[in-house]
Each structure stands twice: as structure tokens, then as C-alpha cells.
Scaffold this motif. Structure first.
Motif, PDB file in Angstrom:
ATOM      1  N   VAL A 130       0.863  -1.180   0.000  1.00  0.00           N
ATOM      2  CA  VAL A 130       0.000   0.000   0.000  1.00  0.00           C
ATOM      3  C   VAL A 130       0.899   1.230   0.000  1.00  0.00           C
ATOM      4  CG1 VAL A 130      -1.781   1.303   1.224  1.00  0.00           C
ATOM      5  CG2 VAL A 130      -1.841  -1.202   1.237  1.00  0.00           C
ATOM      6  N   ILE A 131       0.759   2.061  -1.021  1.00  0.00           N
ATOM      7  CA  ILE A 131       1.565   3.275  -1.125  1.00  0.00           C
ATOM      8  C   ILE A 131       0.725   4.449  -0.661  1.00  0.00           C
ATOM      9  CG2 ILE A 131       2.957   4.737  -2.633  1.00  0.00           C
ATOM     10  CD1 ILE A 131       3.178   2.408  -4.578  1.00  0.00           C
ATOM     11  N   VAL A 173       3.928   1.875   2.763  1.00  0.00           N
ATOM     12  CA  VAL A 173       5.050   2.782   2.535  1.00  0.00           C
ATOM     13  C   VAL A 173       4.538   4.218   2.579  1.00  0.00           C
ATOM     14  CG1 VAL A 173       6.791   3.573   0.887  1.00  0.00           C
ATOM     15  CG2 VAL A 173       6.373   1.124   1.180  1.00  0.00           C
ATOM     16  N   GLU A 174       5.107   5.021   3.467  1.00  0.00           N
ATOM     17  CA  GLU A 174       4.727   6.424   3.627  1.00  0.00           C
ATOM     18  C   GLU A 174       5.967   7.293   3.504  1.00  0.00           C
ATOM     19  OE1 GLU A 174       3.503   9.932   3.940  1.00  0.00           O
ATOM     20  OE2 GLU A 174       1.891   8.429   4.061  1.00  0.00           O
ATOM     21  N   MET A 175       5.908   8.316   2.643  1.00  0.00           N
ATOM     22  CA  MET A 175       7.080   9.150   2.412  1.00  0.00           C
ATOM     23  C   MET A 175       7.386  10.085   3.580  1.00  0.00           C
ATOM     24  SD  MET A 175       5.629  11.907  -0.396  1.00  0.00           S
ATOM     25  CE  MET A 175       7.200  12.763  -0.439  1.00  0.00           C
ATOM     26  N   VAL A 208      -0.621   8.311   8.813  1.00  0.00           N
ATOM     27  CA  VAL A 208      -1.739   9.259   8.985  1.00  0.00           C
ATOM     28  C   VAL A 208      -1.205  10.626   9.431  1.00  0.00           C
ATOM     29  CG1 VAL A 208      -3.611   7.609   9.271  1.00  0.00           C
ATOM     30  CG2 VAL A 208      -2.278   8.212  11.269  1.00  0.00           C
ATOM     31  N   PRO A 209      -0.394  11.258   8.595  1.00  0.00           N
ATOM     32  CA  PRO A 209       0.354  12.447   9.017  1.00  0.00           C
ATOM     33  C   PRO A 209      -0.484  13.666   9.355  1.00  0.00           C
ATOM     34  CG  PRO A 209       0.654  12.041   6.665  1.00  0.00           C
ATOM     35  CD  PRO A 209      -0.037  10.847   7.221  1.00  0.00           C
ATOM     36  N   ALA A 261       9.937   6.689   3.627  1.00  0.00           N
ATOM     37  CA  ALA A 261      10.323   5.812   2.521  1.00  0.00           C
ATOM     38  C   ALA A 261       9.536   6.169   1.266  1.00  0.00           C
ATOM     39  CB  ALA A 261      10.087   4.350   2.894  1.00  0.00           C
ATOM     40  N   GLY A 262      10.030   5.716   0.139  1.00  0.00           N
ATOM     41  CA  GLY A 262       9.343   5.984  -1.120  1.00  0.00           C
ATOM     42  C   GLY A 262       9.516   4.857  -2.110  1.00  0.00           C
TER      43      GLY A 262
END
Length: 470
Positions: A177-178, A201-203, A208-209, A234-235
Motif C-alpha cells: 500500500v503506497i 510505505v509512507e514518504m 496518517v500524518p 520511505a518511497g
């Protein structure tokens, strides 16, 4: 000659159909234009069907943990087609409900692709035939669609958007899930509960920023405990799809790039407003990064053209769109001479947000960090679910309620929750913010026992050193 109306609504999602109904209630002659299904994305492919899927996952989760409640449910299984079928049936029922509401309120429904030709005219094309409509006012409520990654165009086979993820042709085994916003996390939670191995993966540096940092931290720990792999900072650099799955090159927080295999990927990296090819450019309607610019009453810069919902500024939420629909309809009725209606402006700080993962999260107003950034001296209260009798009885002791007050005035600046059914609790604080209640109003309110809502009371008390059960 064009068909004449007081108001034409372009798009029948939760903003559009609500605007049409409210306008009709106020005596206006209304038409609504829809190219696909009444109810729009939210009702047919978004908010509602995803909640039906998540409910199935929740029941399945409880079946797998029946022993904790003194019950027995040996080797529970599921039929993916039936799970999806239930979700689609829920959407169909509500679509039919909107159809009924249009008839009840004598709203003309025109199916087809709509495009504005002037500030008071639009054409609707269906099966090669074109109909011209004319109105004193037009509300644009065409919504948005999922944003594609340039190197990962959705194909419905291995690379999915939310729409594909709601009607999966097969159950993923290893799912990437990106993006960890509401859509990404909800699908990650659903497929994790249904047995898939899930990687998110969350940049940014936390999931949930948009939520309070304490909520992000608690959710990440909970999802990791459930077996999910969470990669922040991460990306995804590239994705190659083949018959067996996908190969994704992921750049981690330390700068290293490694290739991993997955069966499927869900891309949940934001939305793109549906503003192309509907005539807005020719009319000079002002935009900001593709989204229509509006004033607090939902007017655009072009007289007679209004805009609501996901084509305007964030937050991009169904209930925000619906509320804007009411505001715009009432403002239009007022402009047409109705002296008994008194439209109000939207205050974004009073719009609650809910994410229906497991555990649920909900919030309204400023986070603790944002409150401090805004110059407030704050008082913060936090009460854990483990201290609440009803939560213990439910077997749902994960989570907490956190409240942020202005230390000088007692104003509730924000409220943030994680845990069982918190999406049903947040409205209590939303009403409080809208009514401009202060800390003593919450303290002096009697909360029923035993309920999880008592955590709300205790959190307020905790902000002032008065909590009873911690």
C-alpha cells in the motif's frame, strides 16, 4: 430553447445531491446532472462500500478471536465474492435511496456528461445526443479521482486504486500500500484483517500524518502488532508488473534501495479534481493547483457559478461536501429573494475527520503541535481506554482520547481519539467546538455509565488535573 431552472447541480455526490435537495426544499426549481451513478463516488465507490467491507473484516477478526470472549468458532473462513457482494448491495440500496429522494423533492435528473458553455448554461451529452440546460445559478460538484503514480498506472490487475481494491478479482497474498492517508490505511487494515501480508510505505516520517503525533504513533504500534510492516520516510522508486505480481524498488529512510516482490499494490497518494473538460477554463474560473477557489459561501470568482466538495480546498471529506451543499443552496436561495434563510460560512477547524481502520481514529480541530505553532499556551488531557470500564468489557483496551485546550480561555482547540468506535464519539467534541463551549461546559456535562464516551469526560478532566480514574 434550453430547459430553464433556478439551479443546476453538476455532479450528484454527497455534496451535489444534498445541495439539490436543500435548494428544492427552499422552493427552487432544480436539475441535477450525473454522468454515472446517483450518489457519486462516495456512495457507490467510496465511503459507504468501504465501510461495508471493513465491517466484514471486523466480524471476521472477532471470529478469529472468539476464544477471548469465552466463545468457540473453529477455523473461520470467508468467501471474498460474498464479502464484495454485500458491499455492492449496500451501495445499490443507497443509490436507489438517492433516486427516491430526487423524485420526492421533484428534482429533474439529467444523465450524461455535463459541460458549462456560459455562467448560466450547460450542455449534457448522452449517447450522442445533446441537451441544453439554463439556470440562474450553477453548482459544480464533480468530485475527484485517485491520483496515479507516473510509473505505476493502475491496470486493475496488479496495480489498484481504491476502486479496484473494492472489487478485487482475487485475494492479495502480499499487498503493498503506497500512502498512509485515510484511504490507504483503511484498505491496509481491511486486507490485513482478511489475512493478507501487508506493507505500507509512507514518504513522511509518520503514518496518517494529518493526525496528532500521539495518534500516529499509537496506530503504527497497533498495526505493527497486528503483523503489518510499516515503512515511514520511505518511497517507491519504481514498479514493474508481470503475470505473477509486482516488483517494487523501495527507498528506505536510510537512503538504501531494495527490490521487493508483492502480489498486488494499492496506490493511495491523493486525489485529482474532476475539473477538466467541463468548460471552466473558458469561463475563467479561478483555480489553485487544479482545485476551484471559493469564498466561505462557496462562490467562485465568476458570478452565478458555485463549487463544493472535492474540487475545492481541503479537507476532502464527504460530510464537508454535504455541508457546503447546504451553504451554497441557502446562499443561492437568499440571492434569489428568500429572506427567511440565513446561510452560514464554513469553519474548517470544526470539520471532524474519521478513519475506519482497526483501531479507528477520529479528530477535530488543531493537533497539539499545530496549537502551539499558532501561539496558544495549551493544556492537554489524555485518558487511556484501559481505564474505561466499558472498553475493558468490550475487550477493546487499545487507544485513548486526547483533548487540547487554550490554557488562558478554556477554548477547546482540538480533540484526537484512537480506539473502538471513536468515529461515533468525535461528534460530541465537534458540537462543543461549533457551540464554542469551554472546559467547564464539558466538565459539568453528565456522561452515561458505562460507556466509552466517559473517556471524553476524563480526558477533559485530565487536562486540568482532575481525572478520576487514572
Amino acid at each position: 430553447m434550453a430547459d430553464q431552472y433556478d439551479l443546476i447541480v453538476l455532479g450528484s455526490g454527497p455534496g451535489g445531491y444534498v445541495a439539490a435537495i436543500r435548494a428544492a426544499q427552499l422552493g427552487l426549481k432544480v436539475a441535477i446532472v450525473e454522468r454515472e451513478l446517483l450518489g457519486g463516488i462516495c456512495l457507490n465507490w467510496g465511503c459507504i462500500p468501504t465501510k461495508a467491507l471493513l465491517r466484514s473484516a471486523e466480524v471476521y477478526h472477532y471470529m478469529q478471536h472468539a476464544d477471548a470472549y469465552g466463545l468457540s468458532s473453529e477455523k473461520p473462513t470467508f468467501d471474498l465474492a460474498k464479502v464484495v457482494g454485500r458491499s455492492r448491495a449496500v451501495s445499490k440500496q443507497l443509490n436507489q435511496g438517492v433516486t427516491h429522494l430526487m423524485k420526492k423533492n421533484k428534482i429533474t435528473v439529467v444523465m450524461g456528461d455535463g459541460a458549462l458553455t456560459a455562467a448560466n448554461k450547460l450542455t449534457v451529452t448522452k449517447d450522442g445526443k445533446t441537451t441544453e440546460l439554463e439556470a440562474k445559478h450553477i453548482i459544480v460538484a464533480t468530485g475527484a479521482r485517485a491520483r496515479d503514480l507516473p510509473f505505476a498506472k493502475a491496470d486493475g490487475k496488479r496495480i489498484w486504486t481504491y476502486r479496484h481494491a473494492m472489487t478485487p478479482p482475487e485475494m492479495p497474498t502480499d499487498l503493498l500500500v503506497i500512502g498512509s492517508g485515510a484511504i490507504g490505511i483503511e484498505f491496509a487494515s481491511f486486507y490485513n484483517d482478511m489475512g493478507a501480508k501487508v506493507t505500507v510505505v509512507e514518504m513522511l516520517d509518520r503514518i496518517v500524518p494529518v493526525e496528532d503525533a500521539d495518534v500516529s504513533d499509537a496506530l503504527q504500534k497497533s498495526l505493527a502488532k497486528q503483523g503489518m510492516t510499516i515503512m515511514t520516510g520511505a518511497g517507491v522508486e519504481s514498479i514493474i508488473s508481470d503475470a505473477k505480481g509486482i516488483a517494487a524498488k523501495i527507498k528506505t529512510a536510510d537512503g538504501k534501495i531494495a527490490e521487493q516482490r508483492f502480489s498486488h499494490v494499492i496506490v493511495a497518494v491523493g486525489i485529482v479534481p474532476n475539473t477538466e473538460n467541463i468548460g471552466l477554463e473558458k469561463l475563467g474560473v479561478a483555480t489553485d493547483r487544479g482545485f476551484l477557489k471559493t469564498d466561505p459561501m462557496c462562490r467562485t470568482n465568476v458570478a452565478g457559478i458555485w463549487a463544493i466538495g472535492d474540487i475545492t480546498a481541503p479537507p476532502w471529506l464527504a460530510h464537508k461536501a454535504s455541508h457546503e451543499g447546504v451553504i451554497a443552496a441557502e446562499a443561492i436561495a437568499q440571492a434569489l429573494g428568500n429572506k427567511d434563510v440565513h446561510p452560514h460560512a464554513m469553519d474548517p477547524k470544526n470539520i471532524p475527520g474519521c478513519t475506519y481502520c482497526h483501531p479507528q481514529i477520529a479528530s477535530v480541530g488543531l493537533t497539539e503541535a499545530k496549537a502551539k505553532e499558532a501561539g496558544h499556551e495549551v493544556r492537554v488531557g489524555k485518558f487511556p481506554a484501559i481505564g474505561n470500564g466499558k472498553a475493558i468489557a468490550l475487550g477493546e483496551v487499545e487507544g485513548f482520547v486526547k483533548t487540547v485546550f487554550d490554557a488562558k480561555t478554556g477554548e477547546l482547540l482540538g480533540a484526537h481519539m484512537i480506539g473502538a468506535e471513536v468515529t461515533e464519539l468525535i461528534q460530541g467534541y465537534t458540537i462543543g467546538k461549533t457551540a464554542e463551549l469551554v472546559e467547564t461546559d464539558f466538565m459539568q456535562t453528565v456522561f452515561p455509565h458505562p460507556t466509552v464516551s466517559e473517556m471524553m469526560h476524563e480526558s477533559v478532566l485530565a487536562a486540568y488535573g482532575k481525572a478520576i480514574h487514572i
